[in-house]
Design an enzyme around this catalytic site. Sequence first.
Site, short mmCIF file in Angstrom:
data_model
loop_
_atom_site.label_atom_id
_atom_site.label_comp_id
_atom_site.label_asym_id
_atom_site.label_seq_id
_atom_site.Cartn_x
_atom_site.Cartn_y
_atom_site.Cartn_z
N TRP A 161 0.80 -1.25 0.08
CA TRP A 161 0.01 -0.05 -0.11
C TRP A 161 0.79 1.37 0.08
CZ3 TRP A 161 1.70 2.44 4.17
CH2 TRP A 161 2.37 1.59 5.27
N ARG A 170 6.05 -0.40 -11.57
CA ARG A 170 7.11 -0.89 -11.70
C ARG A 170 7.34 -2.40 -12.14
NH1 ARG A 170 11.37 0.02 -6.32
NH2 ARG A 170 10.39 -1.65 -5.78
N LYS A 185 -2.65 -8.04 -8.08
CA LYS A 185 -3.40 -8.07 -6.73
C LYS A 185 -2.71 -6.91 -5.79
CE LYS A 185 -3.19 -9.30 -2.81
NZ LYS A 185 -3.64 -8.08 -2.10
N PRO A 186 -3.47 -5.54 -5.87
CA PRO A 186 -2.72 -4.41 -5.00
C PRO A 186 -3.37 -4.78 -3.66
CG PRO A 186 -4.96 -3.94 -6.22
CD PRO A 186 -4.61 -5.47 -6.71
N ALA A 187 -2.96 -3.94 -2.68
CA ALA A 187 -3.11 -4.14 -1.28
C ALA A 187 -4.50 -3.34 -0.99
CB ALA A 187 -1.99 -3.16 -0.38
N SER A 240 6.23 -7.14 2.76
CA SER A 240 6.96 -7.65 4.02
C SER A 240 7.79 -8.85 3.56
CB SER A 240 6.22 -7.75 5.22
OG SER A 240 5.33 -8.80 5.13
N GLU A 261 10.57 -8.12 -3.53
CA GLU A 261 11.11 -6.93 -3.03
C GLU A 261 10.62 -6.72 -1.78
OE1 GLU A 261 13.20 -4.77 -4.61
OE2 GLU A 261 13.20 -5.58 -6.52
N LEU A 262 11.45 -6.86 -0.68
CA LEU A 262 11.00 -6.98 0.76
C LEU A 262 11.35 -5.83 1.57
CD1 LEU A 262 11.71 -11.04 0.70
CD2 LEU A 262 9.65 -9.95 0.01
N ARG A 289 10.38 10.62 3.56
CA ARG A 289 9.68 10.53 2.07
C ARG A 289 8.63 9.43 2.84
NH1 ARG A 289 11.65 6.49 -2.08
NH2 ARG A 289 10.23 6.98 -3.70
N CYS A 295 10.30 1.18 2.22
CA CYS A 295 11.30 0.13 2.42
C CYS A 295 12.74 0.79 2.67
CB CYS A 295 11.27 -0.82 1.41
SG CYS A 295 11.24 -0.30 -0.16
N GLU A 392 11.55 -2.67 11.40
CA GLU A 392 11.45 -1.83 10.28
C GLU A 392 10.34 -0.99 11.08
OE1 GLU A 392 9.79 -3.38 6.80
OE2 GLU A 392 10.64 -1.90 5.34
N SER A 452 16.05 5.76 -5.23
CA SER A 452 14.97 5.29 -6.11
C SER A 452 15.12 5.90 -7.35
CB SER A 452 13.45 5.46 -5.46
OG SER A 452 13.44 4.83 -4.23
P1 NAP Z 1 2.65 -6.87 3.21
O1 NAP Z 1 1.88 -7.33 4.65
O2 NAP Z 1 3.67 -8.02 2.97
O3 NAP Z 1 1.64 -7.07 2.08
C1 NAP Z 1 2.10 -6.99 0.85
C2 NAP Z 1 1.12 -7.33 -0.14
O4 NAP Z 1 0.88 -8.77 0.16
C3 NAP Z 1 -0.58 -6.78 0.18
O5 NAP Z 1 -0.99 -6.95 -1.20
C4 NAP Z 1 -1.08 -8.12 0.92
O6 NAP Z 1 -2.32 -8.19 0.97
C5 NAP Z 1 -0.31 -9.22 0.33
N1 NAP Z 1 -0.49 -10.40 0.93
C6 NAP Z 1 -0.27 -10.65 2.47
N2 NAP Z 1 -0.26 -11.83 2.67
C7 NAP Z 1 -0.27 -12.46 1.65
C8 NAP Z 1 -0.51 -13.97 1.45
N3 NAP Z 1 -0.51 -14.94 2.29
N4 NAP Z 1 -0.76 -14.39 0.13
C9 NAP Z 1 -1.01 -13.41 -0.80
N5 NAP Z 1 -0.75 -12.01 -0.82
C10 NAP Z 1 -0.65 -11.75 0.57
O7 NAP Z 1 3.31 -5.64 3.25
P2 NAP Z 1 2.62 -4.03 3.56
O8 NAP Z 1 2.50 -3.80 4.66
O9 NAP Z 1 1.67 -4.05 2.38
O10 NAP Z 1 3.96 -3.44 2.74
C11 NAP Z 1 4.91 -2.80 3.72
C12 NAP Z 1 6.16 -3.68 3.49
O11 NAP Z 1 6.39 -3.83 1.99
C13 NAP Z 1 7.30 -3.33 4.15
O12 NAP Z 1 7.87 -4.33 4.78
C14 NAP Z 1 8.44 -2.80 3.17
O13 NAP Z 1 9.51 -2.57 3.47
C15 NAP Z 1 7.86 -3.52 1.83
N6 NAP Z 1 8.23 -2.77 0.63
C16 NAP Z 1 9.35 -3.36 0.15
C17 NAP Z 1 9.65 -2.64 -1.21
C18 NAP Z 1 10.67 -2.79 -1.94
O14 NAP Z 1 11.11 -2.54 -3.12
N7 NAP Z 1 11.69 -3.73 -1.29
C19 NAP Z 1 8.79 -1.29 -1.69
C20 NAP Z 1 7.71 -1.02 -0.79
C21 NAP Z 1 7.47 -1.63 0.42
P3 NAP Z 1 -3.22 -8.05 2.21
O15 NAP Z 1 -2.95 -6.59 2.87
O16 NAP Z 1 -4.68 -8.35 2.03
O17 NAP Z 1 -2.67 -9.14 3.08
#
Ligand code: NAP
Length: 492
Positions: A161, A170, A185-187, A240, A261-262, A289, A295, A392, A452
Site C-alpha cells: 500500500w 514498476r 493484486k494490489p493491497a 514484507s 522486493e521485501l 519520504r 522500504c 522496520e 529510487s
Molecule cells: P505485506 O503485509 O507483506 O503485504 C504486501 C502485499 O501482500 C499486500 O497486497 C498483501 O495483501 C499481500 N499479502 C499478504 N499476505 C499474503 C498472502 N499470504 N498471500 C498473498 N498475498 C498476501 O506488506 P505491506 O504492509 O503492504 O507493505 C509494507 C512492506 O512492504 C514493508 O515491509 C516494506 O519494506 C515492503 N516494501 C518493500 C519494497 C521494496 O521494493 N523492497 C517497496 C515497498 C514496500 P493483504 O494486505 O490483503 O494481506
Amino acid sequence: MTITDAGTDVVADVPKGLFIDGAWTDAASGRTFAVADPATGKVLCEIADAGPDDGRRALEAAVAAQEGWAATAPRARSEILRRAYEIILARTEELALLMTLEMGKPLDQARGEVAYAAEFFRWFSEEAVRIDGGYAPTPDGANRIVVMRQPVGPCLLITPWNFPLAMGTRKIGPAVAAGCTMVLKPAPQTPLSSLALAGILTEAGLPAGVLNVVTTTDAATVVEPLLRGGRVRKLSFTGSTAVGRILLAQCADTVVRTSMELGGNAPFIVFDDADLDVAVDGAMAAKMRNMGEACTAANRMFVHRSVADEFAARFAERMAGLTVGPGTEPGTDVGPLIDAAGRGKVEELVADAVRRDAKVLTGGTTPEGSGYFYPPTVLTDVARDSALMSTEIFGPVAAVTTFEDEDDVVRVANDTDWGLVGYVFTRDLDRAIRVSERLEVGMVGLNTGLVSNPAAPFGGVKQSGLGREGGRVGIEEFLEYKYLAVPVRAAK
Ligand code: NAP
C-alpha cells in the site's frame, strides 16, 4: 481541478469492479469492501472483494491472452506504455489526489509519486524494443549457439500500500514490455490507484486479458491456489519479508520464478568529515519520504560521536518544523500513517526505546483526534538492543545512535537480516568507496537520502529480496533465455 469535499469527484470516477479480460465485473460472491481515508477514517467507496473463483478467472484470462500478446510486435507494446505514460502525466492532479485520499501522503509527495510511477512506463517503453539475443560459434567450431529471449509467461504481481501507483507500474511496465500477461493484486488499503491504472492502460490500447486486476481482502485464499496451480510462471512480489517467505514456500512446489522486493532496515551513517548540511538534508529525505513508510527509509542512524550532538540538534529542529495534517491540505508535510495497526507499532517501538533510556528530542506523543497521525520524532541515545534497531519502523521516527570508528559502524550496520539500502555521508572518497563496498546491501546512497530511480536496478540482498526492478535488468526478470543448437556442416 478543485480539491474539495474529500475528493468526491475523483473517487466517483474510478471503476470499482474487478478488471478481468478487459471488462469490469463484480466479484462472483457479490461481496464488496470499504476503502477508507486514513486522515479521517471516513469510507471513500466500496469496491469488489474477489474470492478464489474470481482469481482463477483472472488467471485464465491472462493465460488465454499470453500467446497473442507474446507475438505482438515490441514496437506496439512499447507504444502502449508510452501512451500510458503520457496519460498518467496528463492526469497528475487526479491521480495524486486519489493516492492521497486512499493512502494519506501529502499531495506534493503524491504528485512526485505520479511522476516516478509514470517514468517506469517511459523507461520500459524504451526497453521493449531493445530485447536482443546472441549468436556465437561453439569452441570447437562445429555448432552455432543462437540465443533468443522470450516472455516468461503469465505473471502474478502483488503490491503493497505504501506506493500505490509506482509499485504497480514498476511491475506492469517490464511485464508489458517483455510480452507477459498478468494478474495484479494490489493491497486492500489502496486499490483505487491500481484500478485507475487499469483504466489508463486500456485507454492506451492494452488488449483484453493482458492485465487483470483482482482486489480482495482475502489475499491468502485467492493467491495460494494460483501459485500452486502450475499456470503462473512468475511471481513478482513487493511487501514484507514475512509474507515474502510464505509466498516463496508456495512457489517452491511448482517452481515458479520469483522476484521479491521485501523489507529493509537501512543504516544511515554520518562520518565526522561529512558535510552536515548535506547529511541533515539526506536524513530528512531518507526518513521522511512517505512519512517513513518506505522500504528505503533510514531505520538506524549511526552518527560519529564527535558530530552527533550537532547533527541531532539540527535534524530535530528540521523535523519539529514539519507540518502534520491531512495530505489534502496545502502546506502539509506529514500525512497520517496507513492505519491503527501501523501507528500502534510505531508507538510501541518508541515506548520501548524510551524505556531503555532514549531521549526524545522532538515528537514522541500521539495527537488526539481522528486520523492515524504521528509526529516527526527524533530519539537520541538509543540503545543498540532497542526493538526499533532490529524492526522496520515504518513511521516518522528517527533513532540516532553514535559510533567511534569505521570498522565498528560497518559491523553494526551489517548486523541485520536485511540488506536493501544503506546511506553513507562522508567527504573522504576512499572511505566512501570502502564503506559502500563493505555494506551488505543492494543499494547505497552516497551523500544522498534518495536512491529510487526507474533507470537504476532497485533491490536488496539477504532477506530484503531477490532480483531487481528498474534499470536495464528490470526487464530481465520477465524474460527467459532459449538457445538453439545449430550444427553447421562443411560444404560438400
Ligand atoms: P505485506 O503485509 O507483506 O503485504 C504486501 C502485499 O501482500 C499486500 O497486497 C498483501 O495483501 C499481500 N499479502 C499478504 N499476505 C499474503 C498472502 N499470504 N498471500 C498473498 N498475498 C498476501 O506488506 P505491506 O504492509 O503492504 O507493505 C509494507 C512492506 O512492504 C514493508 O515491509 C516494506 O519494506 C515492503 N516494501 C518493500 C519494497 C521494496 O521494493 N523492497 C517497496 C515497498 C514496500 P493483504 O494486505 O490483503 O494481506
